[in-house]
Design a protein around this motif. Structure first.
Motif, PDB file in Angstrom:
ATOM      1  N   ARG A 251     -85.883  95.331  85.298  1.00  0.00           N
ATOM      2  CA  ARG A 251     -84.559  95.931  85.131  1.00  0.00           C
ATOM      3  C   ARG A 251     -84.306  96.360  83.690  1.00  0.00           C
ATOM      4  NH1 ARG A 251     -80.190  92.846  89.059  1.00  0.00           N
ATOM      5  NH2 ARG A 251     -81.248  93.280  91.020  1.00  0.00           N
ATOM      6  N   GLY A 252     -85.310  96.228  82.832  1.00  0.00           N
ATOM      7  CA  GLY A 252     -85.197  96.771  81.495  1.00  0.00           C
ATOM      8  C   GLY A 252     -84.596  95.853  80.449  1.00  0.00           C
ATOM      9  N   TYR A 253     -84.589  94.548  80.682  1.00  0.00           N
ATOM     10  CA  TYR A 253     -83.944  93.637  79.738  1.00  0.00           C
ATOM     11  C   TYR A 253     -84.913  92.871  78.844  1.00  0.00           C
ATOM     12  CZ  TYR A 253     -79.764  94.570  82.448  1.00  0.00           C
ATOM     13  OH  TYR A 253     -78.726  95.200  83.067  1.00  0.00           O
ATOM     14  N   ALA A 254     -86.195  93.023  79.048  1.00  0.00           N
ATOM     15  CA  ALA A 254     -87.173  92.312  78.218  1.00  0.00           C
ATOM     16  C   ALA A 254     -87.505  93.147  76.985  1.00  0.00           C
ATOM     17  CB  ALA A 254     -88.429  92.002  79.026  1.00  0.00           C
ATOM     18  N   HIS A 255     -86.573  93.169  76.033  1.00  0.00           N
ATOM     19  CA  HIS A 255     -86.801  93.917  74.798  1.00  0.00           C
ATOM     20  C   HIS A 255     -86.075  93.194  73.653  1.00  0.00           C
ATOM     21  CE1 HIS A 255     -82.736  95.787  74.893  1.00  0.00           C
ATOM     22  NE2 HIS A 255     -82.925  95.763  76.199  1.00  0.00           N
ATOM     23  N   PRO A 256     -86.468  93.429  72.416  1.00  0.00           N
ATOM     24  CA  PRO A 256     -85.942  92.661  71.282  1.00  0.00           C
ATOM     25  C   PRO A 256     -84.427  92.669  71.153  1.00  0.00           C
ATOM     26  CG  PRO A 256     -87.886  93.883  70.614  1.00  0.00           C
ATOM     27  CD  PRO A 256     -87.551  94.352  72.005  1.00  0.00           C
ATOM     28  N   THR A 257     -83.801  93.820  71.355  1.00  0.00           N
ATOM     29  CA  THR A 257     -82.351  93.889  71.206  1.00  0.00           C
ATOM     30  C   THR A 257     -81.645  92.979  72.196  1.00  0.00           C
ATOM     31  OG1 THR A 257     -82.488  96.169  70.417  1.00  0.00           O
ATOM     32  CG2 THR A 257     -80.362  95.436  71.238  1.00  0.00           C
ATOM     33  N   ALA A 258     -82.168  92.903  73.409  1.00  0.00           N
ATOM     34  CA  ALA A 258     -81.552  92.035  74.410  1.00  0.00           C
ATOM     35  C   ALA A 258     -81.616  90.575  73.979  1.00  0.00           C
ATOM     36  CB  ALA A 258     -82.246  92.215  75.753  1.00  0.00           C
ATOM     37  N   TYR A 259     -82.744  90.152  73.448  1.00  0.00           N
ATOM     38  CA  TYR A 259     -82.879  88.759  73.032  1.00  0.00           C
ATOM     39  C   TYR A 259     -82.014  88.458  71.816  1.00  0.00           C
ATOM     40  CZ  TYR A 259     -86.568  88.091  76.432  1.00  0.00           C
ATOM     41  OH  TYR A 259     -87.260  87.986  77.612  1.00  0.00           O
ATOM     42  N   THR A 260     -81.859  89.419  70.913  1.00  0.00           N
ATOM     43  CA  THR A 260     -80.964  89.234  69.771  1.00  0.00           C
ATOM     44  C   THR A 260     -79.524  89.081  70.243  1.00  0.00           C
ATOM     45  OG1 THR A 260     -82.414  90.525  68.324  1.00  0.00           O
ATOM     46  CG2 THR A 260     -80.121  90.263  67.627  1.00  0.00           C
ATOM     47  N   ARG A 261     -79.149  89.926  71.176  1.00  0.00           N
ATOM     48  CA  ARG A 261     -77.788  89.855  71.730  1.00  0.00           C
ATOM     49  C   ARG A 261     -77.574  88.539  72.469  1.00  0.00           C
ATOM     50  NH1 ARG A 261     -73.761  93.769  72.368  1.00  0.00           N
ATOM     51  NH2 ARG A 261     -72.700  93.903  74.377  1.00  0.00           N
ATOM     52  N   PHE A 262     -78.612  88.075  73.155  1.00  0.00           N
ATOM     53  CA  PHE A 262     -78.506  86.815  73.878  1.00  0.00           C
ATOM     54  C   PHE A 262     -78.275  85.647  72.922  1.00  0.00           C
ATOM     55  CE2 PHE A 262     -80.758  82.994  75.523  1.00  0.00           C
ATOM     56  CZ  PHE A 262     -79.847  82.664  76.500  1.00  0.00           C
ATOM     57  N   GLU A 263     -78.868  85.678  71.732  1.00  0.00           N
ATOM     58  CA  GLU A 263     -78.665  84.599  70.769  1.00  0.00           C
ATOM     59  C   GLU A 263     -77.199  84.495  70.372  1.00  0.00           C
ATOM     60  OE1 GLU A 263     -80.720  82.075  69.439  1.00  0.00           O
ATOM     61  OE2 GLU A 263     -81.684  82.743  71.298  1.00  0.00           O
ATOM     62  N   THR A 264     -76.542  85.615  70.200  1.00  0.00           N
ATOM     63  CA  THR A 264     -75.110  85.593  69.896  1.00  0.00           C
ATOM     64  C   THR A 264     -74.338  84.970  71.048  1.00  0.00           C
ATOM     65  OG1 THR A 264     -75.271  87.557  68.505  1.00  0.00           O
ATOM     66  CG2 THR A 264     -73.097  87.021  69.386  1.00  0.00           C
ATOM     67  N   LEU A 265     -74.691  85.369  72.261  1.00  0.00           N
ATOM     68  CA  LEU A 265     -74.042  84.816  73.449  1.00  0.00           C
ATOM     69  C   LEU A 265     -74.251  83.305  73.527  1.00  0.00           C
ATOM     70  CD1 LEU A 265     -72.720  85.672  76.330  1.00  0.00           C
ATOM     71  CD2 LEU A 265     -75.033  85.294  77.165  1.00  0.00           C
ATOM     72  N   ARG A 266     -75.471  82.874  73.297  1.00  0.00           N
ATOM     73  CA  ARG A 266     -75.798  81.450  73.426  1.00  0.00           C
ATOM     74  C   ARG A 266     -75.042  80.615  72.383  1.00  0.00           C
ATOM     75  NH1 ARG A 266     -79.676  77.930  71.470  1.00  0.00           N
ATOM     76  NH2 ARG A 266     -80.607  79.550  70.162  1.00  0.00           N
ATOM     77  N   HIS A 267     -75.035  81.060  71.131  1.00  0.00           N
ATOM     78  CA  HIS A 267     -74.362  80.300  70.077  1.00  0.00           C
ATOM     79  C   HIS A 267     -72.855  80.254  70.298  1.00  0.00           C
ATOM     80  CE1 HIS A 267     -77.833  79.442  67.646  1.00  0.00           C
ATOM     81  NE2 HIS A 267     -78.168  80.726  67.560  1.00  0.00           N
ATOM     82  N   LEU A 268     -72.260  81.366  70.728  1.00  0.00           N
ATOM     83  CA  LEU A 268     -70.822  81.371  70.959  1.00  0.00           C
ATOM     84  C   LEU A 268     -70.454  80.506  72.158  1.00  0.00           C
ATOM     85  CD1 LEU A 268     -68.082  82.385  70.121  1.00  0.00           C
ATOM     86  CD2 LEU A 268     -68.451  84.450  71.505  1.00  0.00           C
ATOM     87  N   SER A 269     -71.278  80.524  73.193  1.00  0.00           N
ATOM     88  CA  SER A 269     -70.980  79.682  74.357  1.00  0.00           C
ATOM     89  C   SER A 269     -70.998  78.206  73.973  1.00  0.00           C
ATOM     90  CB  SER A 269     -71.974  79.961  75.490  1.00  0.00           C
ATOM     91  OG  SER A 269     -73.286  79.582  75.145  1.00  0.00           O
ATOM     92  N   GLN A 270     -71.914  77.812  73.088  1.00  0.00           N
ATOM     93  CA  GLN A 270     -71.964  76.425  72.622  1.00  0.00           C
ATOM     94  C   GLN A 270     -70.693  76.056  71.862  1.00  0.00           C
ATOM     95  OE1 GLN A 270     -75.643  76.379  70.401  1.00  0.00           O
ATOM     96  NE2 GLN A 270     -76.878  75.827  72.183  1.00  0.00           N
ATOM     97  N   SER A 271     -70.232  76.964  71.006  1.00  0.00           N
ATOM     98  CA  SER A 271     -69.024  76.675  70.224  1.00  0.00           C
ATOM     99  C   SER A 271     -67.784  76.597  71.109  1.00  0.00           C
ATOM    100  CB  SER A 271     -68.832  77.733  69.133  1.00  0.00           C
ATOM    101  OG  SER A 271     -68.487  78.993  69.695  1.00  0.00           O
ATOM    102  N   LEU A 272     -67.812  77.280  72.240  1.00  0.00           N
ATOM    103  CA  LEU A 272     -66.679  77.272  73.171  1.00  0.00           C
ATOM    104  C   LEU A 272     -66.810  76.198  74.240  1.00  0.00           C
ATOM    105  CD1 LEU A 272     -66.268  81.136  73.707  1.00  0.00           C
ATOM    106  CD2 LEU A 272     -64.720  79.623  72.442  1.00  0.00           C
ATOM    107  N   ASN A 273     -67.898  75.421  74.173  1.00  0.00           N
ATOM    108  CA  ASN A 273     -68.176  74.396  75.188  1.00  0.00           C
ATOM    109  C   ASN A 273     -68.216  75.018  76.585  1.00  0.00           C
ATOM    110  OD1 ASN A 273     -68.775  71.755  76.006  1.00  0.00           O
ATOM    111  ND2 ASN A 273     -66.618  71.304  76.439  1.00  0.00           N
TER     112      ASN A 273
END
Length: 325
Positions: A251-273
């Motif tokens: 589906r076109g999501y295995a690329h560097p920009t997607a993983y960079t964007r995912f890191e932002t998502l992951r860190h923010l989700s942790q801060s929001l519990n």
């Protein structure tokens, strides 16, 4: 539960429950429990199709299960049921890209009768053209959907997996014919952006088959606020929840920009519990355009996780971080 208005008149829950696997890979007992809990939480919007789940059977099993469930619960009038036509294989048990029912008048009129029977209803609340069929004149497809709406067989109509220009052309043709227009478009959409080749679509029904909601779809919604986008597969088959599961390259999501964007998502989700899944759904619910996430659940815990997303409040700073990652 939050609620949205589609078609300028039908109120639906802001989360739509996908029933694709109900009656096939999700057994009836589990499916009934999920449906009961969704309604208990205020859910009213449920999505299925006449071809679900033909990959594991003959197609139509999902509609049949929903029909049995609604009959047993007596709750049909409390729900908005969406189903689709166009992508069912004419070779049951062996779907392929060469033998789809398509969107001719004959195919639509035959399919709607089958869906009504399997669902056990006398009206379909939202009826989608499942995939764009360029073998059939668009005028014919539009006229047939318009006739079903005029006869009260369906209430609202929509389309799925199509380009914004084909959506606009269909709406213009409907206006010219004096029939109901598409008021909902269902496309694949999530927090990550696919790479450009994925946006080019795949070949199906003799023409490009577009699944993603691109920037032009979102721009179209901005200009046509009476339209709503139903975003399917927003959780990428569980990829957000499993760090060891790669995002689907198909589906076109295995690329560097997607993983960079995912890191932002992951860190923010942790801060929001919160979980990444909850944050993805909440981000979609905070979208400036009318947008309804369509998610699937095969267990009650998965459903509960999704339902909690409706109470996750995001500040302008949170949205800025996510939008500009």
């Amino acid at each position: 539960m939050l609620y949205r208005t589609i078609g300028n008149r039908r109120e639906v829950s802001a989360l739509c429950l996908g029933a694709m696997n109900f009656g096939s890979t999700t057994d009836p007992e589990t499916a009934f429990a999920i449906l009961d809990r969704f309604v208990e939480a205020g859910g009213t919007f449920i999505d299925t199709s006449n071809n679900y789940n033909q990959w594991h059977g003959r197609g139509g099993e999902s509609e049949e299960l929903l029909g049995r469930w609604m009959k047993s619960r007596g709750n049909r009038d409390e729900l908005v049921i969406a189903t689709k036509v166009g992508a069912k294989s004419t070779r049951p048990g062996s779907p392929d890209d060469e033998h789809w029912e398509g969107l001719s008048a004959t195919a639509i009129e035959s399919a709607v009768k089958g869906s009504l029977d399997r669902l056990g209803v006398d009206r379909i609340d939202l009826y989608y053209a499942h995939i764009d069929d360029r073998r059939t004149p668009l005028e014919e497809t539009v006229a047939t959907f318009g006739r079903l709406a005029a006869e009260g067989v369906v209430d609202l109509i929509g389309c799925s997996n199509t380009t914004s220009w084909r959506l606009d052309r269909a709406r213009q043709l409907a206006a010219n014919q004096g029939v109901a227009q598409y008021s909902v478009v269902q496309q694949h959409h999530t927090y990550l952006w696919p790479n450009p080749p994925a946006l080019q679509g795949i070949e199906r029904l003799g023409s490009p088959h577009y699944t993603h909601a691109g920037l032009e779809h979102l721009d179209y919604l901005t200009e046509h606020p009476e339209m709503a986008l139903v975003a399917y597969s927003p959780l990428l088959s569980g990829s957000y929840a499993h760090l060891n599961r790669p995002f689907p390259a198909s589906r076109g999501y295995a690329h560097p920009t997607a993983y960079t964007r995912f890191e932002t998502l992951r860190h923010l989700s942790q801060s929001l519990n919160a979980t990444p899944n909850q944050l993805v759904l909440s981000w979609l619910l905070h979208h400036p355009q009318p947008l309804i996430p369509l998610f699937g659940a095969s267990t009650l815990p998965q459903l509960e996780e999704a339902l909690t997303a409706t109470t996750l409040a995001l500040t302008p700073d949170h949205l800025n971080q996510l939008n500009n990652a």
